[in-house]
Structures are given as C-alpha cells and as structure tokens.
Design a protein around this motif. Structure first.
Motif, short mmCIF file in Angstrom:
data_model
loop_
_atom_site.label_atom_id
_atom_site.label_comp_id
_atom_site.label_asym_id
_atom_site.label_seq_id
_atom_site.Cartn_x
_atom_site.Cartn_y
_atom_site.Cartn_z
N UNK A 170 0.75 -1.24 0.00
CA UNK A 170 0.00 0.00 0.00
C UNK A 170 0.78 1.30 0.00
N UNK A 171 2.10 1.23 0.15
CA UNK A 171 2.88 2.48 0.12
C UNK A 171 3.16 2.90 -1.33
N UNK A 172 3.58 4.15 -1.50
CA UNK A 172 3.84 4.63 -2.84
C UNK A 172 5.09 4.05 -3.46
N UNK A 173 6.13 3.85 -2.65
CA UNK A 173 7.40 3.34 -3.15
C UNK A 173 8.17 2.74 -1.98
N UNK A 174 9.09 1.83 -2.30
CA UNK A 174 9.91 1.19 -1.28
C UNK A 174 11.37 1.23 -1.68
N UNK A 175 12.22 1.73 -0.78
CA UNK A 175 13.66 1.68 -0.96
C UNK A 175 14.22 0.65 0.01
N UNK A 176 14.71 -0.47 -0.50
CA UNK A 176 15.35 -1.48 0.34
C UNK A 176 16.85 -1.23 0.28
N UNK A 177 17.44 -1.00 1.46
CA UNK A 177 18.86 -0.66 1.55
C UNK A 177 19.70 -1.92 1.69
N UNK A 178 20.77 -1.99 0.91
CA UNK A 178 21.55 -3.23 0.81
C UNK A 178 22.79 -3.29 1.66
N UNK A 189 17.80 -0.58 -3.71
CA UNK A 189 16.84 -0.69 -4.82
C UNK A 189 15.55 0.03 -4.44
N UNK A 190 15.07 0.85 -5.37
CA UNK A 190 13.81 1.57 -5.21
C UNK A 190 12.78 0.96 -6.15
N UNK A 191 11.64 0.53 -5.58
CA UNK A 191 10.53 0.08 -6.42
C UNK A 191 9.47 1.15 -6.38
N UNK A 192 9.21 1.75 -7.53
CA UNK A 192 8.29 2.87 -7.63
C UNK A 192 7.64 2.88 -9.00
N UNK A 193 6.35 3.13 -9.05
CA UNK A 193 5.60 3.23 -10.30
C UNK A 193 5.81 2.00 -11.17
N UNK A 194 5.83 0.83 -10.52
CA UNK A 194 5.87 -0.42 -11.24
C UNK A 194 7.22 -0.86 -11.76
N UNK A 195 8.30 -0.14 -11.38
CA UNK A 195 9.61 -0.55 -11.87
C UNK A 195 10.67 -0.35 -10.78
N UNK A 196 11.76 -1.09 -10.94
CA UNK A 196 12.86 -1.04 -9.98
C UNK A 196 13.99 -0.18 -10.52
N UNK A 197 14.56 0.65 -9.64
CA UNK A 197 15.72 1.46 -9.98
C UNK A 197 16.81 1.15 -8.97
N UNK A 198 18.00 0.81 -9.46
CA UNK A 198 19.11 0.47 -8.58
C UNK A 198 20.03 1.67 -8.39
N UNK A 199 20.52 1.82 -7.18
CA UNK A 199 21.48 2.86 -6.83
C UNK A 199 22.72 2.18 -6.28
N UNK A 200 23.80 2.30 -7.02
CA UNK A 200 25.04 1.65 -6.61
C UNK A 200 25.74 2.46 -5.53
N UNK A 201 26.48 1.77 -4.69
CA UNK A 201 27.22 2.47 -3.65
C UNK A 201 28.37 1.63 -3.13
N UNK A 202 29.50 2.26 -2.93
CA UNK A 202 30.64 1.55 -2.36
C UNK A 202 30.57 1.56 -0.84
N UNK A 203 31.38 0.73 -0.22
CA UNK A 203 31.46 0.70 1.24
C UNK A 203 32.64 1.54 1.71
N UNK A 204 32.40 2.34 2.74
CA UNK A 204 33.46 3.13 3.36
C UNK A 204 33.87 2.44 4.64
N UNK A 205 35.16 2.18 4.78
CA UNK A 205 35.67 1.51 5.99
C UNK A 205 35.70 2.51 7.14
N UNK A 206 34.66 2.47 7.95
CA UNK A 206 34.54 3.38 9.09
C UNK A 206 33.56 2.82 10.11
N UNK A 207 33.74 3.19 11.35
CA UNK A 207 32.77 2.84 12.39
C UNK A 207 31.77 3.98 12.60
#
Length: 267
Positions: A170-178, A189-207
C-alpha cells in the motif's frame, strides 16, 4: 523568491546527536529545508548503546502533530522511531486528518548498538496503519524481512522482490537498503511506479555509521519536498549521505559508532 520548504520529523530523541530527531534536523538543514520535530520518545544513549527509553504518551504525540499542522505549512513528513502500537496509531490518525503531500517512513526497529526500539505489537500497527500512508518506506534488509514476515534477502534479486512486495502492501514506493548484503558494495533498490531502480554504492571503511538510516530517510523527505520525484530524491539523498560518511573522520564524537558529518559541505 520561492518559500523555503518545511519538513517535519516524527521520531525519538538521541541526546548524542547522531540519530533520531537531532540527526533529522541536521539533515533537513543541510538539504536546504526548514526542519521541525515531534518527539515520540526520549532515549538515554550515546555512540555505544541505549541505556534507557521514556515514551511520550500517544495523546501528547497527537497534540504535537496537531500544533504543527494547524499553524505551519508542512511540505513533507519523515517518521522514525514510533516505539509502540499506540504511538503508531496516533501518528496515523493525525496524518489521515492533515494529509501531508509526502510521508517517508523509516521503520526503525533496532539501534546501531543492537538495542530494540520497536515493540512486537508495533510492527503490525506500522504495517497496517503507517505503511499505507507513506509516499516511501526505507527499510534495510532485516527490517524489510520483519515487515513481510519472510526470510532476509540474500542477493539483489531477493531485495528487488522484497521491495515489490512491500510496495504492494500500500505504500507509494519502497527503498530497500543493501548495507547488510555480504558483498563488497552496498546497493539499494527503489521500487516505484511499477519498476525497480538500482542505486550503486561503495562501502566506506569506518565505524562512524550511527544514524545513517535516520539521516538518509530525512534527506529523502527533504528532497521530496523540493522535487516530488522519488528517483531524484533518493539519488540526491544517497549522494549526500555517502559524502557525510566519507567526511565523518573529521569529527571526534564518542568511542563507539560515531555519527556521520551532516554539515560536511558547509563547515
């Protein structure tokens, strides 16, 4: 000159300043909107963990929300720590009355140090009451699994499927964080308006990752108030948070999970 957008956080307080409404207000300011806050809970916490929680009565949460909406134009709302079913229901009833244009729900369940911040019965209330009111929800992989009552996603395909299933609730869109994937990168990944959009991201070594979820959802709310475009809002917010994490070493806050540098571009 166009009026500055006003964005409201409904969340718990973090006295160490790295998460909760303190992080939300910093993220709002850094993203160019005017920030406001309704407090749902007081926590005693620092970068090493939570040592106490005092909840705000649901009817007083309602009074805070009504006080804002009856006086101030609200362009977007971010919801963080709701803690209990009663608070979740109070927030939902108030938002149904006031009908803000954008609502970002960050389903906060566990603090960075592992302390639980959401009662068991509140999960059901969040799913049934708040999720259908949300323009976007921003769960990490464990949170998405709890909301779905399903195993945690273990790869990109399962993340995308989880995002699609949550949006169907029932929500408008969902961003699942990886960030919880066992991988060298950290894709969302963002699922919105019937399609998925991926957002790439590197990992930063930090606490210094305390409050990253709060900060991201707040930045998304700010950007939705500015653009009304979910894909562009996520893109801008992710770039902001990535730079805030990368610059976090310039801060010296606590001996545990330190905060991100919300004002990295301004200080």
């Amino acid at each position: 000159m166009a009026a500055i957008r006003n964005v409201l956080s409904i969340a718990g307080s973090d006295p160490s300043g790295g998460a909760g409404i303190q992080a939300d207000l910093k993220a709002f300011s850094a993203n160019g909107v005017y920030g406001m806050a309704v407090v749902t809970a007081l926590t005693a916490q620092n970068t090493r963990g939570v040592s106490g929680v005092e909840l705000v009565a649901p009817d007083f949460v309602t009074k805070q929300i009504d006080a804002i909406f009856t006086d101030i134009r609200v362009d977007a709302v971010k919801i963080g720590m709701v803690a209990t079913a009663g608070i979740a229901t109070a927030i939902a009833e108030a938002l149904r009355r006031h009908r803000p244009a954008h609502v970002v729900l960050d389903p906060v369940m566990i603090a960075k140090g592992g302390d639980r911040l959401l009662a068991e019965d509140a999960v059901t209330a969040m799913r049934s009451e708040l999720l259908p009111l949300a323009t976007m929800i921003t769960p990490n992989i464990p949170e998405a699994a709890v909301l779905l009552g399903a195993p945690e996603a273990g790869d990109r395909g399962e993340m995308e499927h989880a995002a699609q299933r949550l949006t169907a609730l029932g929500c408008g869109a969902t961003l699942v964080k990886g960030g919880h994937l066992a991988a060298n990168d950290s894709p969302d990944v963002l699922f919105s308006e019937g399609r998925a959009t991926w957002f790439e991201g590197g990992r930063v070594e930090t606490t210094n990752t305390h409050g990253t979820g709060c900060t991201l959802s707040s930045a998304i709310a700010a950007q939705l108030a500015l653009t009304s475009d979910p894909v562009e809002a996520v893109r801008r917010a992710k770039a902001y948070v990535a730079a805030a994490i990368a610059a976090s070493g310039r801060l010296d806050v606590g001996a545990g999970h330190g905060p991100t540098h919300h004002f990295h571009a301004h200080w």
